[in-house]
Design an enzyme around this catalytic site. Sequence first.
Site, PDB file in Angstrom:
ATOM      1  CG  HIS A  26      -3.803   5.261   9.649  1.00  0.00           C
ATOM      2  ND1 HIS A  26      -2.435   6.127   9.647  1.00  0.00           N
ATOM      3  CD2 HIS A  26      -3.117   4.110  10.097  1.00  0.00           C
ATOM      4  CE1 HIS A  26      -1.557   5.432  10.046  1.00  0.00           C
ATOM      5  NE2 HIS A  26      -1.758   4.352  10.321  1.00  0.00           N
ATOM      6  CG  HIS A  69       3.334   4.416  11.455  1.00  0.00           C
ATOM      7  ND1 HIS A  69       2.364   5.308  12.255  1.00  0.00           N
ATOM      8  CD2 HIS A  69       2.693   3.549  10.757  1.00  0.00           C
ATOM      9  CE1 HIS A  69       1.173   4.985  11.892  1.00  0.00           C
ATOM     10  NE2 HIS A  69       1.204   3.826  10.992  1.00  0.00           N
ATOM     11  CD  GLU A  98       3.746  -1.107   8.467  1.00  0.00           C
ATOM     12  OE1 GLU A  98       4.074   0.395   8.302  1.00  0.00           O
ATOM     13  OE2 GLU A  98       2.681  -1.366   8.190  1.00  0.00           O
ATOM     14  CG  ASP A 152      -2.445   0.257  10.538  1.00  0.00           C
ATOM     15  OD1 ASP A 152      -2.329   1.465  10.936  1.00  0.00           O
ATOM     16  OD2 ASP A 152      -1.509  -0.740   9.964  1.00  0.00           O
ATOM     17  CG  ASP A 153      -4.823   1.736   7.554  1.00  0.00           C
ATOM     18  OD1 ASP A 153      -5.022   2.999   7.366  1.00  0.00           O
ATOM     19  OD2 ASP A 153      -3.785   1.216   7.738  1.00  0.00           O
ATOM     20  CG  HIS A 183      -1.369   2.037  15.074  1.00  0.00           C
ATOM     21  ND1 HIS A 183      -0.495   1.499  14.755  1.00  0.00           N
ATOM     22  CD2 HIS A 183      -1.656   2.609  13.813  1.00  0.00           C
ATOM     23  CE1 HIS A 183      -0.006   1.419  13.627  1.00  0.00           C
ATOM     24  NE2 HIS A 183      -0.712   2.498  12.973  1.00  0.00           N
TER      25      HIS A 183
HETATM   26  N1  ADE Z   1      -0.648   4.708   6.606  1.00  0.00           N
HETATM   27  C1  ADE Z   1      -1.820   3.866   6.874  1.00  0.00           C
HETATM   28  N2  ADE Z   1      -1.499   2.808   7.194  1.00  0.00           N
HETATM   29  C2  ADE Z   1      -0.137   2.508   7.341  1.00  0.00           C
HETATM   30  C3  ADE Z   1       0.906   1.710   7.678  1.00  0.00           C
HETATM   31  N3  ADE Z   1       0.476   0.412   8.169  1.00  0.00           N
HETATM   32  N4  ADE Z   1       2.119   2.017   7.590  1.00  0.00           N
HETATM   33  C4  ADE Z   1       2.591   3.230   7.344  1.00  0.00           C
HETATM   34  N5  ADE Z   1       1.796   4.128   6.911  1.00  0.00           N
HETATM   35  C5  ADE Z   1       0.311   3.972   6.880  1.00  0.00           C
HETATM   36 ZN    ZN Z   2      -0.612   2.738  11.045  1.00  0.00          ZN
END
Ligand code: ADE
Ligand code: ZN
Length: 337
Positions: free
Chosen positions: A24, A201, A204, A282-283, A22
């Site tokens: 992006h 997703h 969250e 995640d990011d 997970h």
């Molecule tokens: N796109 C990138 N990161 C995200 C996240 N944490 N939740 C939803 N969409 C996303």
């Molecule tokens: Zn994500």
Amino acid sequence: MNALQPTLETNRLKSLPKAEVHLHLEGSFDADVIVQWAKLEGVALPRPAEDLFKFSGLPDFLEFLDLACGLASTTDRLVQLSYGLSQRLADSGTGYADVIFNPTHWHAWHGRFGAMLEAIDAGFTQAEQDGLPRVGLCVSLLRTQSAAAATELVDTLIAMRHPRIVALSVDGNEATAGRTGPRFAQAFRQAGAAGLRRTVHAGESSGPEGVWDAVDVLGADRIDHGVRAIEDSALVRMLADRQIPLGICPTSNLVLNVYPSIQEHPIEQLRLAGVRVSVNTDDPALLNATLVGEYALCRQAFGWTDAVTKAVARTSIEASFANEDIKATLLRALASW
Ligand code: ADE
Ligand code: ZN
């Protein structure tokens, strides 16, 4: 604490054979790259460079993705980003990654999906040729898209049958989009029938109802986040019984205000209830997370032993959409860690 300990721990965790399931592409911009490209394009940034990655929550964060991705207007920039992401994977000793890529954020490429995919693929291919890990792409819908846009994207993916693409995904903000599972049901059904895997997703920016829909309506093979499943004991039992893995991102959930502290984060409760959990970034660039750091955080907060750490790494590999050869190689290496 002995000054040597963090380094030893970091090196050991780097050597842990693992996958990441997970993260992006949208979250792989370094601040200096954004500043440089914004200057070249004459685009104003919303905050001074030193505060660029200070987000108030998910809506602000997603808006920032549109700005950052909008700057990646050339093939060279996409190659640079995808290659850089692979380098980041190698820095944490990650053996394979499923990377989410959401075309809606990349304004310069709207209407040119094929060219965009080729540029991203070129960066990952070059990286692999240089010994960096294999990446599979999960092409993502945004929660606010229409049913027609969703089926159009899936039709494109099926017609292309690109070897880099392993899955259909959906991300974005469920709190603003509302309940959209039924809207995407047909697209996910079509994707599944064509042999694409499905990752969603949920849990969250939605509560347990989003996770139920991900499984019951969208047929998710894996849930991205899923942490708010903890609020519904029947859902936790279902996830454990059906062994549906959650790709959990502890630091992301703290930075984007899903939980106030790691002590209040439910990953350990979910794991102890028998749910298959992995840890992920995640990011990573935007949220200042590394995969080694996520393992270290959980080991420190929850007292994860080496056996638990190995079990979580095993889940990351088994839950990934890597091919069977890659999985077998990583699992063999993990057994002797
Ligand atoms: N796109 C990138 N990161 C995200 C996240 N944490 N939740 C939803 N969409 C996303
Ligand atoms: Zn994500």
